[in-house]
Design a protein around this motif. Structure first.
Motif, mmCIF file in Angstrom:
data_model
loop_
_atom_site.group_PDB
_atom_site.id
_atom_site.type_symbol
_atom_site.label_atom_id
_atom_site.label_comp_id
_atom_site.label_asym_id
_atom_site.label_seq_id
_atom_site.Cartn_x
_atom_site.Cartn_y
_atom_site.Cartn_z
ATOM 1 N N THR A 135 0.843 -1.189 0.000
ATOM 2 C CA THR A 135 0.000 0.000 0.000
ATOM 3 C C THR A 135 0.879 1.241 0.000
ATOM 4 O OG1 THR A 135 -0.051 0.095 2.414
ATOM 5 C CG2 THR A 135 -1.740 -1.261 1.339
ATOM 6 N N HIS A 136 0.251 2.383 0.159
ATOM 7 C CA HIS A 136 1.006 3.636 0.208
ATOM 8 C C HIS A 136 1.980 3.673 1.373
ATOM 9 C CE1 HIS A 136 -2.445 4.093 2.827
ATOM 10 N NE2 HIS A 136 -1.940 5.175 3.360
ATOM 11 N N ARG A 137 1.777 2.820 2.377
ATOM 12 C CA ARG A 137 2.682 2.799 3.528
ATOM 13 C C ARG A 137 4.023 2.163 3.177
ATOM 14 N NH1 ARG A 137 2.374 3.634 8.830
ATOM 15 N NH2 ARG A 137 0.120 3.869 8.868
ATOM 16 N N GLN A 138 4.086 1.369 2.161
ATOM 17 C CA GLN A 138 5.290 0.628 1.804
ATOM 18 C C GLN A 138 5.750 -0.248 2.974
ATOM 19 O OE1 GLN A 138 8.161 3.512 0.168
ATOM 20 N NE2 GLN A 138 7.560 2.739 -1.839
ATOM 21 N N GLY A 139 5.110 -1.390 3.081
ATOM 22 C CA GLY A 139 5.427 -2.296 4.183
ATOM 23 C C GLY A 139 5.036 -1.672 5.507
ATOM 24 N N CYS A 140 5.988 -1.635 6.430
ATOM 25 C CA CYS A 140 5.691 -1.078 7.756
ATOM 26 C C CYS A 140 6.292 0.316 7.915
ATOM 27 C CB CYS A 140 6.191 -2.011 8.854
ATOM 28 S SG CYS A 140 7.987 -2.179 8.923
ATOM 29 N N GLY A 141 6.436 1.049 6.817
ATOM 30 C CA GLY A 141 7.031 2.379 6.869
ATOM 31 C C GLY A 141 6.089 3.447 7.402
ATOM 32 N N ILE A 142 6.673 4.557 7.817
ATOM 33 C CA ILE A 142 5.901 5.694 8.291
ATOM 34 C C ILE A 142 5.297 6.429 7.102
ATOM 35 C CG2 ILE A 142 7.898 7.252 8.305
ATOM 36 C CD1 ILE A 142 6.723 8.523 10.865
ATOM 37 N N LEU A 143 4.085 6.953 7.268
ATOM 38 C CA LEU A 143 3.438 7.735 6.221
ATOM 39 C C LEU A 143 3.921 9.181 6.277
ATOM 40 C CD1 LEU A 143 -0.226 6.417 6.581
ATOM 41 C CD2 LEU A 143 1.463 5.752 4.875
ATOM 42 N N PRO A 144 3.937 9.878 5.149
ATOM 43 C CA PRO A 144 4.404 11.275 5.152
ATOM 44 C C PRO A 144 3.632 12.163 6.114
ATOM 45 C CG PRO A 144 4.179 10.462 2.909
ATOM 46 C CD PRO A 144 3.602 9.407 3.802
ATOM 47 N N GLU A 145 2.342 11.925 6.262
ATOM 48 C CA GLU A 145 1.509 12.771 7.116
ATOM 49 C C GLU A 145 1.414 12.278 8.557
ATOM 50 O OE1 GLU A 145 -1.244 9.655 5.273
ATOM 51 O OE2 GLU A 145 0.508 10.830 4.647
ATOM 52 N N GLU A 146 2.104 11.180 8.871
ATOM 53 C CA GLU A 146 1.985 10.531 10.177
ATOM 54 C C GLU A 146 3.033 11.068 11.141
ATOM 55 O OE1 GLU A 146 0.931 5.910 11.155
ATOM 56 O OE2 GLU A 146 2.557 6.299 9.760
ATOM 57 N N SER A 147 2.639 11.342 12.368
ATOM 58 C CA SER A 147 3.618 11.760 13.374
ATOM 59 C C SER A 147 4.430 10.546 13.813
ATOM 60 C CB SER A 147 2.921 12.380 14.582
ATOM 61 O OG SER A 147 2.258 11.376 15.342
ATOM 62 N N GLU A 148 5.647 10.791 14.288
ATOM 63 C CA GLU A 148 6.469 9.672 14.760
ATOM 64 C C GLU A 148 5.805 8.972 15.932
ATOM 65 O OE1 GLU A 148 10.631 9.857 15.247
ATOM 66 O OE2 GLU A 148 10.961 11.183 13.527
ATOM 67 N N THR A 149 5.142 9.747 16.787
ATOM 68 C CA THR A 149 4.463 9.148 17.939
ATOM 69 C C THR A 149 3.353 8.201 17.491
ATOM 70 O OG1 THR A 149 4.921 11.076 19.321
ATOM 71 C CG2 THR A 149 3.129 9.629 20.028
ATOM 72 N N ALA A 150 2.524 8.656 16.555
ATOM 73 C CA ALA A 150 1.438 7.811 16.063
ATOM 74 C C ALA A 150 1.997 6.578 15.359
ATOM 75 C CB ALA A 150 0.544 8.603 15.116
ATOM 76 N N TYR A 151 3.052 6.774 14.581
ATOM 77 C CA TYR A 151 3.653 5.657 13.865
ATOM 78 C C TYR A 151 4.208 4.616 14.827
ATOM 79 C CZ TYR A 151 7.100 2.881 11.391
ATOM 80 O OH TYR A 151 7.831 1.827 10.912
ATOM 81 N N ARG A 152 4.920 5.079 15.834
ATOM 82 C CA ARG A 152 5.525 4.138 16.779
ATOM 83 C C ARG A 152 4.466 3.356 17.525
ATOM 84 N NH1 ARG A 152 10.706 7.626 19.168
ATOM 85 N NH2 ARG A 152 11.845 7.679 17.182
ATOM 86 N N GLU A 153 3.355 3.999 17.861
ATOM 87 C CA GLU A 153 2.271 3.295 18.544
ATOM 88 C C GLU A 153 1.656 2.235 17.632
ATOM 89 O OE1 GLU A 153 -0.430 6.293 19.881
ATOM 90 O OE2 GLU A 153 0.922 7.016 21.462
ATOM 91 N N LEU A 154 1.466 2.591 16.362
ATOM 92 C CA LEU A 154 0.894 1.644 15.407
ATOM 93 C C LEU A 154 1.822 0.449 15.216
ATOM 94 C CD1 LEU A 154 -0.969 2.073 12.166
ATOM 95 C CD2 LEU A 154 1.319 1.102 11.963
ATOM 96 N N LEU A 155 3.109 0.713 15.016
ATOM 97 C CA LEU A 155 4.058 -0.374 14.785
ATOM 98 C C LEU A 155 4.172 -1.273 16.009
ATOM 99 C CD1 LEU A 155 6.123 -1.681 12.873
ATOM 100 C CD2 LEU A 155 7.859 -0.163 13.859
ATOM 101 N N ARG A 156 4.290 -0.660 17.175
ATOM 102 C CA ARG A 156 4.408 -1.455 18.405
ATOM 103 C C ARG A 156 3.185 -2.357 18.587
ATOM 104 N NH1 ARG A 156 7.547 -0.710 22.565
ATOM 105 N NH2 ARG A 156 8.028 1.437 21.934
ATOM 106 N N SER A 157 2.007 -1.809 18.356
ATOM 107 C CA SER A 157 0.779 -2.584 18.516
ATOM 108 C C SER A 157 0.730 -3.748 17.547
ATOM 109 C CB SER A 157 -0.430 -1.666 18.299
ATOM 110 O OG SER A 157 -1.625 -2.417 18.325
ATOM 111 N N ASP A 158 1.101 -3.496 16.295
ATOM 112 C CA ASP A 158 1.085 -4.551 15.292
ATOM 113 C C ASP A 158 2.079 -5.658 15.629
ATOM 114 O OD1 ASP A 158 0.429 -5.247 12.187
ATOM 115 O OD2 ASP A 158 2.528 -5.645 12.652
#
Length: 201
Positions: A117-140
């Motif tokens: 998808t636009h995320r490219q695997g488990c990468g951060i999205l351009p519009e995503e904050s690092e905090t939100a990204y880290r929470e999403l990755l950790r949860s997954d």
């Protein structure tokens, strides 16, 4: 299988000895040695044919491998569409069988972030904050870690990036969760030293 066997036979003839990530981690941390010509065999996604076709060949040539599994494939597809050599995924009992062989180390390949998808695997999205990204990755990742802990009594220490897409923002999350090494798809030499940082990427 014939192609894979040809590769394994060649490696054996050339004097290579297989290792898993646990061996590399022990070496880097000064707790173990590596053979003179080490090679690591890694398989992504957790296909059923890793058990049906690959394991017998590993046994034949006295080799080992790392298999990185995707949690959602196990939960949503493995049981419903099992034992089809061409495309089925491993179930938890089959993963247990692989572990009991003593030849397989299991890696985490995300629970449900393995997509183009636009995320490219488990990468951060351009519009995503690092905090939100880290929470999403950790949860997954924790979802798969917890499943493996409850189903096969182990928590992987190796993380394999989906499609090899490396995301620098993922490293603090991986470290904090106890992952000691990562695998990518970069076609570059691996320089293994006594510095644990060499095992990330």
């Amino acid at each position: 299988p014939a192609t894979l066997e040809g590769v394994l036979a060649y490696l054996k003839e050339q004097g290579y000895e297989t290792v898993v990530m646990a061996d590399a981690i022990a070496y880097v941390n000064g707790d173990g040695t590596l053979p003179d010509k080490p090679v690591m065999l890694t398989f992504d996604d957790g296909y059923y044919n890793n058990l049906e076709q690959c394991l017998p060949l590993l046994e034949k040539y006295d080799m080992c491998a790392v298999i990185s599994v995707v949690g959602s494939y196990i939960v949503n597809q493995a049981e419903q569409d099992s034992h089809i050599t061409a495309y089925s995924y491993l179930t938890f009992p089959e993963i247990q069988t692989l572990l009991e062989s003593g030849r397989i180390e299991i890696g985490n390949h995300t629970y449900d972030l393995h997509s183009h998808t636009h995320r490219q695997g488990c990468g951060i999205l351009p519009e995503e904050s690092e905090t939100a990204y880290r929470e999403l990755l950790r949860s997954d990742l924790e979802q798969l870690q917890s499943l493996l802990a409850s189903q096969v009594q182990m928590r992987p220490v190796v993380f394999t990036y989906p499609y090899g897409y490396v995301c620098r923002e993922s490293i603090p999350v991986l470290r904090s969760m106890g992952f000691l090494a990562t695998l990518t798809c970069y076609e570059e030499p691996n320089r293994i030293t006594r510095d644990p940082d060499c095992l990330y990427g």
